[in-house]
Design an enzyme around this catalytic site. Structure first.
Site, mmCIF file in Angstrom:
data_model
loop_
_atom_site.group_PDB
_atom_site.id
_atom_site.type_symbol
_atom_site.label_atom_id
_atom_site.label_comp_id
_atom_site.label_asym_id
_atom_site.label_seq_id
_atom_site.Cartn_x
_atom_site.Cartn_y
_atom_site.Cartn_z
ATOM 1 N N VAL A 224 9.278 -1.871 -3.586
ATOM 2 C CA VAL A 224 10.119 -1.605 -2.548
ATOM 3 C C VAL A 224 11.426 -2.437 -3.785
ATOM 4 O O VAL A 224 11.094 -3.329 -4.750
ATOM 5 C CB VAL A 224 10.441 -2.697 -1.408
ATOM 6 C CG1 VAL A 224 11.828 -3.468 -1.186
ATOM 7 C CG2 VAL A 224 9.865 -2.805 -0.168
ATOM 8 N N GLY B 162 0.382 -1.661 -0.151
ATOM 9 C CA GLY B 162 -0.279 0.457 0.532
ATOM 10 C C GLY B 162 1.200 0.976 -0.114
ATOM 11 O O GLY B 162 0.623 2.001 -0.405
ATOM 12 N N PHE B 163 2.078 1.102 0.507
ATOM 13 C CA PHE B 163 2.775 2.353 0.759
ATOM 14 C C PHE B 163 3.853 2.727 -0.534
ATOM 15 O O PHE B 163 4.099 3.974 -1.041
ATOM 16 C CB PHE B 163 3.889 1.803 1.373
ATOM 17 C CG PHE B 163 4.702 3.141 1.905
ATOM 18 C CD1 PHE B 163 4.698 4.269 3.025
ATOM 19 C CD2 PHE B 163 6.096 2.883 1.699
ATOM 20 C CE1 PHE B 163 5.389 4.804 3.043
ATOM 21 C CE2 PHE B 163 7.109 4.135 1.862
ATOM 22 C CZ PHE B 163 7.047 4.924 2.326
ATOM 23 N N ASP C 87 2.866 -4.554 15.307
ATOM 24 C CA ASP C 87 2.673 -5.389 13.972
ATOM 25 C C ASP C 87 3.437 -7.111 13.514
ATOM 26 O O ASP C 87 4.158 -6.935 12.612
ATOM 27 C CB ASP C 87 3.039 -4.781 12.899
ATOM 28 C CG ASP C 87 1.829 -5.434 11.726
ATOM 29 O OD1 ASP C 87 1.389 -6.750 12.177
ATOM 30 O OD2 ASP C 87 2.207 -5.058 10.146
#
Ligand SMILES: *[C@@H]1O[C@H](CO)[C@@H](O)[C@H](O)[C@H]1NC(C)=O
Ligand SMILES: *[C@@H]1O[C@H](CO)[C@@H](O)[C@H](O)[C@H]1NC(C)=O
Ligand SMILES: *[C@@H]1O[C@H](CO)[C@@H](O)[C@H](O)[C@H]1NC(C)=O
Ligand SMILES: *[C@@H]1O[C@H](CO)[C@@H](O)[C@H](O)[C@H]1NC(C)=O
Ligand SMILES: *[C@@H]1O[C@H](CO)[C@@H](O)[C@H](O)[C@H]1NC(C)=O
Ligand SMILES: *[C@@H]1O[C@H](CO)[C@@H](O)[C@H](O)[C@H]1NC(C)=O
Ligand SMILES: *[C@@H]1O[C@H](CO)[C@@H](O)[C@H](O)[C@H]1NC(C)=O
Ligand SMILES: *[C@@H]1O[C@H](CO)[C@@H](O)[C@H](O)[C@H]1NC(C)=O
Ligand SMILES: *[C@@H]1O[C@H](CO)[C@@H](O)[C@H](O)[C@H]1NC(C)=O
Ligand SMILES: *[C@@H]1O[C@H](CO)[C@@H](O)[C@H](O)[C@H]1NC(C)=O
Length: 814
Positions: free
Chosen positions: A497, A493-494, A607
């Protein structure tokens, strides 16, 4: 003797009953009285007994029963209760023996009537329970109504008192005293808009003020396991043509910690949502208005359940009461593991200071296209005040002198808070300065090119950039071959990579926030700040970051063997041996232990999951993605199978229901990780038969039956000694204890895991590491950061990067 036997028998049969018929809740204490009536009546399957059968509970000096009095011609299912009433001319008490201490419901049924000289509209009386005033001057309405209270009964009896005003009388048509599951009412709840941030409820009485089913559908008591009445929300909703009512009751599935006792599927299965199909950029709130009494605190419970989105959409909700933020970014998706139809609720306490309205709003972030905004249910309960009263007549906001006291107290509290705040700020600044200083002294060796920093500063987004990890954008572009798609090793979502190689041949993982995900800024900053403060061989290291030109790029050490979950199942890596798995657990536990204890203030990871445990080329485990804000960004939307492995299955049930995070929430999640390691399967696997979908439920069942060997990963056949399996199972079970206080610390877990590893013998254990150098003291940490923190890539050679490797393949990167 005989009595004992009968009691035993009843106890036994009721246990049998609850096993065979797990439909609905079976209260230990249940008094249902049809007051004033000589006959028992059945209302929606429950028997309200005649007054005569309950006469032993009543002590009333002067009372009469009034029969066949109902004037109302309501067809409601409970109208039969209003056919009779008991009238009290003097103070009268009901005394109920209580077998189960804890929360009980008291429901009082009233309906207008005229009986001889008694005209209910002239009745004037108060009702109290134990030491609480429930109502002081009850006013009759033109129609029948039910008052509902919740009380934590701590004694052997519950005394309900009806006190008529002089020259008046009291009455009641029917009443209920019923025990409810204690978990329905939380022990303490977060407060918004006031200085106390925690309100304990154990010694309070609550009055249900509104219980609303969004979707504009009534749910009547027979359709609720705890006999609650839910009214449609249409009356409270602001009308601007935008709300739409939706339902999909068949989609609801409950979990171990959120059962239908919290709210029935007819509540979670209907919702009111904002209609945005015609206006994709619509920026609006859904708002409901409720009447409240000023001066009281209210417990507000929001019920959410995603029955509105299609799976591809992600959404973040913003929740407000009276323009105070309740949640700035409620990520329902990750809280419910992306599973459509999983209920969730959230509690908050708010004080209705001088307002007679409670305005509840749900919205979204303005930049989101086709925002998904909805609510499934809402409960508002008034909390008894310092005078143990629930009546406005006892409200402190009514009396002037009380106001003055409040102001003085308020000023004192304010002053105190200011002093504390100032002290905290001072300490924080000092700490920050020390860190910056250590880094700077090294940076002065000419590593940071001041001119370059100045040029880039003009576009820099925040001030953490003064720390020396900052990389020039060009260096990162070069390292990743201009962000080549071929080098993408993860998408979330960010953003993406990339695998990269710095000038000195150090391999790195480069996480690049997508330009439009501005909401990731807070997470980006938190991560850098956290990462730059902590350094440990079992935590993934920060190499640098870049915030030039609005970029949000974080550079980590590269982890050659990817994430633990991939290694355990999602790929064709060779299977890990039992000893390797134990070694990985030990390594991850060391990383967590350092987070929890390595500095004066514990860091809660929030998390912990196998996707966030990465493995280097030697299968050494490192914990990644720590120090995140509680509310993360959207979960991966691109890949369904990874998305299903979201954080839900790992969430501490206590955190889920109370939003109170402690280190023990990490311990719970770590227990789940250990089950995953043992069983070699994902935490949530929807492709399995229903009883096996949730790893924890499934595995705990085997553990409780003492048959853990049945669920061990088949790849481990013959490798696990029974003694070590037993111990490993015990550690997990302790970590998964329902209450945080019953769980061990990570330090205890670590110690126990090491002893399991010893049982297996120590030879050739990959991933087993000496504990030397694992406990870095914080001062040394700053120094060692300084040693390899630099502004340009070329100087990284001195840092032992040749050993560090990897991959940030994670389904939800932040
Ligand atoms: C009503 O129910 C109670 C308890 O179940 C029983 O003892 C009583 O005999 C019943 N009374 C009548 C009138 O049926
Ligand atoms: C109640 O309603 C029924 C029909 O709906 C009617 O026949 C009856 O007379 C009404 N009773 C009273 C007391 O109003
Ligand atoms: C009961 O009292 C109310 C209010 O005083 C009055 O309006 C009503 O007529 C009374 N009913 C009877 C049957 O007397
Ligand atoms: C909130 O209440 C709980 C339970 O009473 C307590 O353990 C916790 O420390 C409190 N938190 C704060 C911030 O006061
Ligand atoms: C009820 O109150 C008692 C005494 O304050 C407390 O010990 C107990 O935990 C409370 N029960 C619940 C379920 O909150
Ligand atoms: C309970 O729910 C069912 C199905 O939604 C409905 O048909 C029934 O009327 C409800 N019962 C009551 C008493 O509302
Ligand atoms: C909600 O339902 C009621 C009937 O129960 C209806 O009168 C009202 O118009 C509905 N509200 C809206 C906003 O549609
Ligand atoms: C209702 O939920 C089920 C899944 O339980 C789903 O298959 C169905 O499409 C949903 N219906 C609607 C109208 O969304
Ligand atoms: C709630 O909404 C009403 C109507 O919009 C408004 O008049 C009132 O000021 C609001 N109350 C609060 C406390 O925000
Ligand atoms: C939604 O409500 C909150 C709180 O009242 C307010 O701050 C916000 O501006 C509202 N959003 C919109 C789009 O009206």
């Amino acid at each position: 003797m005989a009595g004992g036997t009968i009691r035993l028998f009843i106890g036994f049969s009721s246990i049998l009953f609850s096993i065979c018929v797990s439909l609905g809740f079976n209260p230990e204490d249940s008094y249902l009285i049809n007051c004033g009536s000589s006959s028992n009546v059945t209302v929606g399957g429950r028997v309200f007994v005649s007054d005569k059968s309950a006469s032993n509970l009543l002590s009333a000096p002067q009372t009469i029963s009034a029969n066949a009095i109902s004037k109302s011609n309501s067809s409601s299912f409970d109208s039969v209760l209003y056919q009779s009433a008991r009238i009290f001319d003097k103070t009268s008490l009901y005394t109920f023996p209580i077998t189960k201490q804890g929360w009980h419901w008291i429901r009082l049924y009233f309906s207008p009537f005229v009986h001889g000289s008694y005209n209910s509209s002239t009745a004037k009386f108060s009702v109290s329970a134990q030491t609480f005033t429930l109502v002081k001057e009850l006013r009759m309405e033109s129609d029948s109504f039910v008052m509902e209270y919740s009380l934590n009964v701590t004694s052997e009896t519950l005394v309900l008192t009806f006190t008529p005003a002089s020259n008046s009388f009291a009455f009641v048509n029917a009443l209920e005293v019923v025990s409810i599951p204690d978990k329905i009412i939380p022990e303490a709840v977060r407060t918004i808009g006031s200085k106390e941030n925690n309100q304990s409820l154990t010694n309070k009485a609550l009055e249900t003020v509104s219980r609303v089913n969004m979707g504009n559908q009534t749910v009547s008591p027979p359709n609720d396991t705890l006999w609650r009445h839910w009214v449609p929300d249409g009356l409270y909703l602001t009308h601007n043509g935008l709300p739409r009512f939706v339902s999909n009751e068949s989609a609801i599935h409950y979990t171990r910690w959120l059962t239908e006792d919290v709210a029935p599927s007819s509540v979670y299965g209907t919702a009111t949502k904002l209609e945005t199909m015609k206006e994709p950029m619509l920026n609006a709130n859904l708002t409901w208005h409720f009447d409240v009494d000023p001066g009281f605190e209210y417990l507000v419970r929001f019920h959410f359940c995603d029955i509105v989105s299609n799976n591809a959409q992600s959404f973040i909700l913003k929740v407000y009461i009276n323009s105070l933020s309740v949640s700035d970014s409620l990520d329902l998706r990750s809280l419910t593991s992306n599973i459509y139809g999983t209920p969730y609720y959230m509690d908050v306490v708010i004080r209705a200071s001088d307002s007679e309205k409670l305005n509840v709003s749900v919205g979204s972030r303005p930049e989101i296209v086709y925002p998904i905004i909805f609510l499934n249910g809402l409960e508002i309960m008034k909390i008894s005040n310092s005078k143990s009263s629930l009546d406005v007549l006892d409200s402190s906001s009514k009396t002037g002198s009380k106001m003055k006291v409040a102001i003085v107290v308020g000023l004192a509290v304010g002053l105190f808070t200011t002093i504390v705040l100032a002290a905290v700020l001072f300490l924080l600044c000092r700490r920050r300065r020390r860190l910056a200083h250590t880094i700077h002294s090294n940076a002065e060796d000419g590593v940071v090119n001041e001119t370059e920093s100045k040029i880039t500063d003009s576009t820099a987004m925040f001030s953490v950039s003064k720390i020396g990890y900052r990389f020039p954008f060009v260096a990162i572009r070069e390292a990743t071959d201009n962000f080549s798609e071929n080098l993408v090793i993860g998408v979330g979502g960010f953003g993406k990579v990339y695998k990269g190689v710095l000038k000195d041949n150090t391999k790195v993982a480069v996480k690049r926030g997508a330009p439009q995900s501005r909401q990731g800024l807070a997470e980006f900053m938190t991560e850098i700040e956290m990462l730059s403060q902590f350094r440990h061989r079992h935590l993934v290291s920060l190499i640098g970051y870049c915030d030039e030109q609005n970029e949000m790029i974080i550079i980590y050490e590269y982890m050659g063997n990817g994430s633990l979950n991939d290694y355990l199942y999602g790929s064709d890596f060779p299977s890990l041996s039992w000893r390797q798995r134990l070694g990985i657990c030990v390594g991850a536990a060391k990383g967590l232990h350092y987070l929890h204890t390595g500095s004066t203030k514990a860091i809660i990871h929030r998390d912990v999951k196998t996707a966030n445990i990465l493995l280097d080329e030697n299968l050494m485990a490192k914990v990644a993605d720590f120090g995140l804000s509680k509310t993360g960004p959207e979960i991966d939307q691109t890949h369904v199978s990874t998305a299903v492995k979201g954080s839900f299955g790992y969430l501490d049930p206590e955190y889920l229901t109370r939003q109170q995070l402690t280190e023990k929430s990490d311990v719970y999640s770590f227990g789940v990780v250990m089950f995953e390691v043992l069983c070699g399967r994902p935490v949530i696997d929807p492709s399995l038969p229903r009883e096996s979908v949730n790893l924890v439920e499934w595995a705990m069942k085997s553990h409780n039956k003492g048959q853990l060997e049945e669920i061990v990963d088949p790849c481990l056949a013959g490798q696990v000694k029974p003694e070590s399996l037993r111990k490993f199972g015990e550690i997990i079970a302790k970590c998964l204890a329902e209450h945080g206080v019953d769980r061990p610390t990570v330090g205890d877990v670590l110690w126990n895991l090491e002893s399991v590893l010893q049982l297996e013998g120590s030879e050739g254990s990959n991933g087993r590491l000496s504990s030397q150098a694992d406990h870095v003291n914080p001062l040394e940490t700053s120094v060692s950061i300084a040693e390899f923190s630099m502004g340009s890539a070329g100087d990284l050679a001195g840092f032992s990067m040749s050993k560090v490797f990897a991959q940030m393949v994670k389904e939800d990167m932040r």
